[in-house]
Design a protein around this motif. Structure first.
Motif, PDB file in Angstrom:
ATOM      1  N   LEU A  46       0.818  -1.212   0.000  1.00 48.59           N
ATOM      2  CA  LEU A  46       0.000   0.000   0.000  1.00 48.59           C
ATOM      3  C   LEU A  46       0.853   1.264   0.000  1.00 48.59           C
ATOM      4  CD1 LEU A  46      -2.909  -0.947   2.444  1.00 48.59           C
ATOM      5  CD2 LEU A  46      -2.873  -1.055  -0.046  1.00 48.59           C
ATOM      6  N   LEU A  47       1.969   1.244   0.702  1.00 47.29           N
ATOM      7  CA  LEU A  47       2.861   2.403   0.692  1.00 47.29           C
ATOM      8  C   LEU A  47       3.403   2.672  -0.708  1.00 47.29           C
ATOM      9  CD1 LEU A  47       4.999   2.053   3.952  1.00 47.29           C
ATOM     10  CD2 LEU A  47       3.413   3.902   3.399  1.00 47.29           C
ATOM     11  N   ALA A  48       3.693   1.600  -1.429  1.00 45.91           N
ATOM     12  CA  ALA A  48       4.257   1.754  -2.773  1.00 45.91           C
ATOM     13  C   ALA A  48       3.203   2.149  -3.807  1.00 45.91           C
ATOM     14  CB  ALA A  48       4.937   0.456  -3.199  1.00 45.91           C
ATOM     15  N   ALA A  49       1.921   1.955  -3.470  1.00 41.74           N
ATOM     16  CA  ALA A  49       0.857   2.147  -4.456  1.00 41.74           C
ATOM     17  C   ALA A  49       0.469   3.604  -4.663  1.00 41.74           C
ATOM     18  CB  ALA A  49      -0.377   1.340  -4.053  1.00 41.74           C
ATOM     19  N   ASP A  50       0.780   4.489  -3.696  1.00 39.02           N
ATOM     20  CA  ASP A  50       0.500   5.916  -3.898  1.00 39.02           C
ATOM     21  C   ASP A  50       1.582   6.744  -3.209  1.00 39.02           C
ATOM     22  OD1 ASP A  50      -0.196   6.608  -1.150  1.00 39.02           O
ATOM     23  OD2 ASP A  50      -2.085   5.579  -1.475  1.00 39.02           O
ATOM     24  N   ASP A  51       1.554   8.038  -3.433  1.00 38.49           N
ATOM     25  CA  ASP A  51       2.623   8.912  -2.938  1.00 38.49           C
ATOM     26  C   ASP A  51       2.165   9.770  -1.766  1.00 38.49           C
ATOM     27  OD1 ASP A  51       0.916  10.542  -4.292  1.00 38.49           O
ATOM     28  OD2 ASP A  51       2.429  11.445  -5.603  1.00 38.49           O
TER      29      ASP A  51
END
Length: 355
Positions: free
Chosen positions: A137-142
């Motif tokens: 989830l951290l990698a999926a948005d900024d």
């Protein structure tokens, strides 16, 4: 089938690694074990129908061993791991990989000299399903991280084992082995922290290399290393650390002397309109339901998503991962070189105490 030799068959081996490896019958076979206690060694060798070695250096030479699991006391990890790598074995070392940086440097050099062998450190929290979902989830948005807190406020394993399943307890460790272990530990802590280190520094360092290494390694994989250690407050086995990252602060609490029946270990990430929480349970009770919670808010609504319950055991997940590394040649994410970042951080935290 990967044939395993286990060095050190105490509590962690008996409660976690040995039953897990034995249960993964299509992946592993336990063929050899070694321990300093003669009675414990015989009991485990008989239980798992494995060859018993009083001398661990003989175990690593056994041609019927493909991979060596090192679960001995911390002060022996470096020597046994180095012997296993040089004997051509794949190596799994329980955390901490070593107690001092210079010993770890030797292991990293050996790892690089034997690129065909998998060398892995047992940071099992980095293989739990909640942790992996959080990373995804951290990698999926900024979305910007604004604050983190993580903690280990725990009751140790004796309570849980006392009500469920006790390991085989031995009382025949030779006196010379106890003296040697104590001397090695003291010498390695001096090399790690310097001859003028304080008792409080040594207490804190042991806590960080032991329990703390799980959480700090997991946080490092999620968000990287801090740019600064803002402060370290200590009182015996109570440690509170404030870290500064590029654009947020984080607080870590570690208390390891509690008698309250709880295992309060978690990582929380705050992103203004989203909070994510990874919750860890005691490893001494296997197959507990684990969950990962995400709370998201807007002006109109708040939504809570719970991933789980998940009954997979992080210890089992990590040894499955190790098997894949052995069979398919994948480089372990938690190898010897990876662990160096944690050792440097532990040393720097303890330096901050003296300041």
């Amino acid at each position: 089938m990967v044939k395993v030799g286990m060095i050190g068959v105490g509590t962690v081996s008996q409660m976690m690694h040995l039953p897990i490896l034995s249960g993964l019958r299509d992946m592993y076979e336990i063929t050899a074990v070694s321990d300093v206690s003669p009675s414990q060694l015989k009991h485990i060798a008989d239980t798992y129908q494995a060859k018993a070695y009083a001398d661990p250096y003989e175990l690593v030479k056994d041609p019927n061993v493909d991979a060596v699991f090192i679960c001995s006391p911390d002060q022996y990890h470096a020597d046994y791991a180095l012997a296993a790598v040089e004997a051509g074995k794949h190596v799994f070392v329980e955390k901490p990989v070593t107690l001092c940086i210079e010993d770890l440097e030797k292991l990293i050099a050996a790892e690089k000299a034997h690129p065909g062998q998998a060398c892995m450190v047992g940071y099992m929290r980095r293989y739990s399903q909640g942790f992996l979902k959080c990373k995804e989830l951290l990698a999926a948005d900024d979305r910007k991280i604004e604050y983190m807190r993580f903690r280990d406020i725990i009751l140790e394993g004796d309570f849980f084992m006392g009500q469920t399943r006790l390991p085989y307890l031995c009382s025949d460790i030779p006196d010379e082995a106890k003296v040697d272990g104590s001397a090695r530990r003291k010498e390695q802590l001096i090399r790690a922290l310097g001859p003028d280190s304080t008792e409080q520094q040594r207490i804190t360092y042991v806590m960080l290399t032991g329990l703390g290494s799980h959480t700090l390694s997991a946080v490092r994989e999620l968000v990287g290393l801090p740019v600064e250690i803002e402060s370290v407050s200590v009182q015996g086995e109570h440690v509170i650390i404030v870290f500064r990252y590029n654009d947020f602060l984080a607080v870590y609490e570690i208390l390891n002397d509690q008698d309250v029946v709880q295992f309060d270990a978690s990582i929380e990430i705050y992103q203004h309109d989203r909070r994510m929480k990874i919750k860890y349970e005691t490893p001494y009770l296997r197959y507990q339901p684990q969950s990962f919670e995400v709370i998201e808010s807007t002006k109109e609504d708040t939504k809570t998503t719970v991933y789980g319950p998940d009954y997979r055991d992080p210890f089992q997940d990590e040894v499955k991962y190790f098997y894949d590394c052995i069979v398919n040649g994948t480089k372990p994410k938690s190898d010897f070189e990876d662990a160096m970042a944690d050792m440097v951080l532990f040393r720097d935290i303890c330096k901050k105490i003296k300041e």
